[in-house]
Design an enzyme around this catalytic site. Structure first.
Site, PDB file in Angstrom:
ATOM      1  N   ASP A  81     -19.271   0.644 -56.115  1.00 14.06           N
ATOM      2  CA  ASP A  81     -17.858   1.009 -56.225  1.00 14.06           C
ATOM      3  C   ASP A  81     -17.526   1.071 -57.708  1.00 14.06           C
ATOM      4  OD1 ASP A  81     -17.512  -1.652 -56.999  1.00 14.06           O
ATOM      5  OD2 ASP A  81     -16.674  -2.286 -55.074  1.00 14.06           O
ATOM      6  N   SER A 134     -17.372 -12.367 -57.288  1.00 14.23           N
ATOM      7  CA  SER A 134     -17.915 -11.413 -56.319  1.00 14.23           C
ATOM      8  C   SER A 134     -19.385 -11.090 -56.532  1.00 14.23           C
ATOM      9  CB  SER A 134     -17.108 -10.104 -56.356  1.00 14.23           C
ATOM     10  OG  SER A 134     -17.109  -9.548 -57.656  1.00 14.23           O
ATOM     11  N   HIS A 174     -18.560  -3.104 -58.749  1.00 10.84           N
ATOM     12  CA  HIS A 174     -19.771  -3.790 -58.296  1.00 10.84           C
ATOM     13  C   HIS A 174     -20.972  -2.858 -58.273  1.00 10.84           C
ATOM     14  CE1 HIS A 174     -16.198  -5.794 -56.524  1.00 10.84           C
ATOM     15  NE2 HIS A 174     -16.818  -6.851 -57.019  1.00 10.84           N
TER      16      HIS A 174
END
Length: 363
Positions: free
Chosen positions: A338, A54, A341
């Site tokens: 978050d 990610s 991340h």
């Protein structure tokens, strides 16, 4: 720029705040990076490719059947036109800042985007899939693209590139391009520490060795496909991710696992250099930069390091809850967006560090 800093300190004396000083120092850092950018354009990089998870996924998971996505608000709230694109942050990611810094293009698109233009294909794409890992079990748990499949997509990409520009130019692009891999976080943070599939049979050290064997084999495969300039982004201090903290504090056991992997990765790099002639390969120290954010936040203008800007997150994934209005007013004050991340500002600072340091060795 240094004269400006001296002037500011003289004018304000002891009244200058830590956040103001941090902002000034950050401006100096950005000035140095733009100076690098101007110089880097004299060493043209034809394309940039990202592989992994990610931290480099600019939207590939939008086009597969998985719940591991960032294609909904509040993700993308500070992106161009405030549109969620699949990037798991409030804005841009490291790949976007790197391609901009190298003068390649403004953003790095996802390979699976059906609207991908030939011009974007030629100058590089992201193959990353949020949630994936080196271990196939990791991608199975998350229902995302396994790392080996990302390499298969690259083979497909190579065929498409040859069809667009011919063999000779395609080989030049592939050999002069820079390849980045950011992977391993989910193998530990999701797989090893949450499920018994590997932890019941491997010590942390044994699991690290297992992962690094897979890693080395894929690097050799990319080398066989003409990759000659590779940057490996190491693991962050995993125990300091908001989702992994205990009572707000970093978990040392998980941090040690990340450090052990990073040490093993550095040893793997040294082993690969003599057996893959002509390969430039470096480690990019993601771990050190994030630790610096956490230990010295004021230096970068950050105020919050233990929690993300999203106040409502999924307890299992650490992602923002869909369409939640419960977010901070200014994400630039947060290291994390978050619980896993980072914020756009954090990614920008990290990319600037990479551009001024390790990437220079790949040019």
């Amino acid at each position: 720029m240094l004269l400006c800093l001296n002037w500011a300190m003289e004018r304000s004396g002891s009244l200058i705040s830590a956040s103001t000083l941090g902002t000034i120092l950050l401006m100096i850092s950005f000035f140095q990076t733009w100076k690098f950018i101007a110089e880097a354009k004299n060493v043209p990089v034809p394309a940039v490719f990202f592989f992994g998870d990610s931290y480099g996924d600019t939207g590939n998971n939008d086009y597969i059947s998985t719940s591991i996505k960032g294609n909904f608000p509040p993700y993308g709230r500070d992106f161009i036109h405030h549109i969620p694109t699949g990037r798991l942050s409030n804005g841009k990611l490291i790949p976007d800042y790197i391609v901009e810094g190298l003068g390649v293009k403004d953003l790095l698109p996802p390979y699976l985007d059906p609207k991908l233009q030939d011009s974007d294909l030629i100058t590089g794409v992201s193959f990353d899939s949020a949630g994936t890992g080196l271990d196939n079990i990791t991608s199975t748990i998350q229902e995302v693209i396994p790392f080996w499949k990302e390499v298969e997509y690259f083979k497909e990409y190579k065929t498409r590139l040859i069809g667009l520009v011919g063999d000779e130019r395609a080989n030049m692009i592939l050999s002069e391009a820079i390849y980045f891999i950011v992977i391993g976080t989910n193998d530990f943070a999701v797989n090893y520490y949450n499920y018994p599939f590997r932890s019941a049979h491997y010590t942390v050290s044994q699991y690290t060795d297992f992962l690094l064997q897979i890693y080395a084999s894929h690097i050799k495969e990319l080398y066989s496909l003409n990759a000659r300039k590779i940057g490996l982004i190491n693991l962050p201090p995993l125990g300091c991710l908001p989702i992994k903290r205990s009572k707000g504090e970093c978990v040392e056991e998980i941090n040690q696992a990340a450090s052990g992997f990073n040490e093993g990765m550095n040893a793997m790099i040294e082993h690969l250099k003599p057996v893959l002639p002509g390969l430039k390969i470096v480690s990019l120290d993601y771990h050190a930069v994030i630790l610096d954010f956490i230990q010295n936040p004021g230096k970068f203008g950050f105020q919050v390091t233990a929690n993300g800007c999203c106040f409502a997150t999924d307890t299992e994934t650490g992602f923002c809850k869909k369409f939640t209005p419960f977010t901070c007013a200014d994400a630039d004050k947060y290291v994390f967006f978050d619980s896993v991340h980072l914020s756009q500002k954090a990614y920008q600072v990290i990319a600037n560090v990479f551009l001024r340091r390790e990437i220079l060795r790949l040019l």
